[in-house]
Design a protein around this motif. Structure first.
Motif, PDB file in Angstrom:
ATOM      1  N   TRP A 192       0.844  -1.193   0.000  1.00  0.00           N
ATOM      2  CA  TRP A 192       0.000   0.000   0.000  1.00  0.00           C
ATOM      3  C   TRP A 192       0.880   1.245   0.000  1.00  0.00           C
ATOM      4  O   TRP A 192       1.825   1.353   0.780  1.00  0.00           O
ATOM      5  N   ASP A 193       0.582   2.198  -0.863  1.00  0.00           N
ATOM      6  CA  ASP A 193       1.300   3.466  -0.920  1.00  0.00           C
ATOM      7  C   ASP A 193       0.544   4.481  -0.073  1.00  0.00           C
ATOM      8  O   ASP A 193      -0.539   4.942  -0.447  1.00  0.00           O
ATOM      9  N   ASN A 194       1.109   4.812   1.091  1.00  0.00           N
ATOM     10  CA  ASN A 194       0.429   5.725   2.025  1.00  0.00           C
ATOM     11  C   ASN A 194       0.287   7.145   1.502  1.00  0.00           C
ATOM     12  O   ASN A 194      -0.455   7.939   2.079  1.00  0.00           O
ATOM     13  N   LEU A 233      -0.947   7.816  -1.423  1.00  0.00           N
ATOM     14  CA  LEU A 233      -2.035   7.822  -2.404  1.00  0.00           C
ATOM     15  C   LEU A 233      -3.361   7.424  -1.764  1.00  0.00           C
ATOM     16  O   LEU A 233      -3.396   6.682  -0.784  1.00  0.00           O
ATOM     17  N   ALA A 282      -7.115   5.479  -1.875  1.00  0.00           N
ATOM     18  CA  ALA A 282      -7.477   4.114  -2.280  1.00  0.00           C
ATOM     19  C   ALA A 282      -7.693   4.035  -3.787  1.00  0.00           C
ATOM     20  O   ALA A 282      -7.259   3.088  -4.442  1.00  0.00           O
ATOM     21  N   SER A 328      -6.325   5.761  -6.057  1.00  0.00           N
ATOM     22  CA  SER A 328      -5.105   6.029  -6.831  1.00  0.00           C
ATOM     23  C   SER A 328      -4.023   4.964  -6.654  1.00  0.00           C
ATOM     24  O   SER A 328      -2.946   5.077  -7.238  1.00  0.00           O
ATOM     25  N   GLN A 329      -4.276   3.932  -5.858  1.00  0.00           N
ATOM     26  CA  GLN A 329      -3.279   2.866  -5.672  1.00  0.00           C
ATOM     27  C   GLN A 329      -2.995   2.188  -7.012  1.00  0.00           C
ATOM     28  O   GLN A 329      -3.897   1.995  -7.820  1.00  0.00           O
ATOM     29  N   ASN A 330      -1.732   1.814  -7.231  1.00  0.00           N
ATOM     30  CA  ASN A 330      -1.337   1.160  -8.478  1.00  0.00           C
ATOM     31  C   ASN A 330      -1.619  -0.341  -8.380  1.00  0.00           C
ATOM     32  O   ASN A 330      -0.703  -1.164  -8.332  1.00  0.00           O
ATOM     33  N   THR A 331      -2.899  -0.698  -8.335  1.00  0.00           N
ATOM     34  CA  THR A 331      -3.282  -2.097  -8.125  1.00  0.00           C
ATOM     35  C   THR A 331      -2.880  -3.002  -9.287  1.00  0.00           C
ATOM     36  O   THR A 331      -2.714  -4.203  -9.094  1.00  0.00           O
ATOM     37  N   TRP A 378       0.158  -4.925  -8.449  1.00  0.00           N
ATOM     38  CA  TRP A 378       0.080  -5.893  -7.360  1.00  0.00           C
ATOM     39  C   TRP A 378      -0.019  -7.307  -7.923  1.00  0.00           C
ATOM     40  O   TRP A 378      -0.573  -7.519  -8.997  1.00  0.00           O
ATOM     41  N   GLY A 396      -2.218  -4.218   0.831  1.00  0.00           N
ATOM     42  CA  GLY A 396      -3.281  -3.789  -0.055  1.00  0.00           C
ATOM     43  C   GLY A 396      -3.907  -4.991  -0.719  1.00  0.00           C
ATOM     44  O   GLY A 396      -3.194  -5.857  -1.238  1.00  0.00           O
ATOM     45  N   LEU A 422      -6.702  -1.375   2.552  1.00  0.00           N
ATOM     46  CA  LEU A 422      -5.541  -1.766   3.342  1.00  0.00           C
ATOM     47  C   LEU A 422      -6.047  -2.680   4.457  1.00  0.00           C
ATOM     48  O   LEU A 422      -6.894  -2.278   5.259  1.00  0.00           O
TER      49      LEU A 422
END
Length: 198
Positions: free
Chosen positions: A64-66, A68, A70, A72-75, A78, A139, A156
């Motif tokens: 998880w990128d804190n 960004l 939810a 905007s996360q680069n899912t 993953w 994430g 998260l």
């Protein structure tokens, strides 16, 4: 007569939309398999299933990128794990899911707060094959496509209760197999023995 047909059609369409809106992933669960791997579970409401399938391609697990939101996360970066099995009529509401943890069927679970309704009839699960994941905050995301494993957004989730995988070990990270460890230890022993002989 025409009015009755139109009315019946509207009622049927509304019922269908209501079912679609309720068909989604509501919680994740996990179980330590004791061999350096775990299985992930996805609790959903869509009535009993006969095969594991996904509207979104499975569950993605990542860091998880804190910085960004939810959304905007680069899912897409993953790691993706497919659902491979289905378990019907297991758990359901908080009390029933807590009982699964107490019985050792799951090591833990975490709800999607946007979709969780604490309903005992929402008691069907998908599960993955073995994967590597340690305790930590991860994430998790299935996707927003309709219907069976839809999530409101990436989330998260705190994963706890895993003992056979080191804490913080990332999804899919390689842990040396016992045979590899044995060969390494034997090589190290031989190296030390040669030093002492000299």
């Amino acid at each position: 007569m025409k009015f009755k047909i139109i009315l019946a059609g509207l009622i049927l369409a509304t019922y269908s939309l209501t079912n679609i809106a309720n068909a989604h992933l509501i919680a994740f669960g996990w179980k330590d398999l004791g061999d350096g791997t775990i299985s992930m579970y996805g609790q959903h409401w869509h009535s009993n299933q006969t095969t594991a399938y996904s509207d979104n391609g499975g569950v993605r697990i990542g860091v998880w990128d804190n910085t960004l939101s939810a959304a905007s996360q680069n899912t897409a970066s993953w790691q993706l794990f497919q659902w491979t099995n289905v378990i019907n009529d297991m758990g359901g509401n908080t009390t029933q899911n807590d009982a699964l943890v107490t019985a050792g069927i799951l090591d833990g679970y975490a709800i999607d707060t946007n979709y969780w309704s604490n309903n005992s009839s929402q008691n069907d699960w998908f599960s993955t094959g073995p994967l590597v994941l340690g305790n930590g905050s991860w994430g998790l995301f299935t996707g927003t496509g309709c219907c069976v494993d839809t999530m409101s957004e990436a989330g998260l989730f705190d994963i706890t209760g895993i003992s056979s995988v080191p804490d913080g070990t990332g999804p899919g990270a390689n842990i040396p197999e016992p045979s590899t460890m044995a060969i390494f230890a034997l090589g190290l022993f031989c190296l030390i023995s040669r030093k002492f002989k000299k």
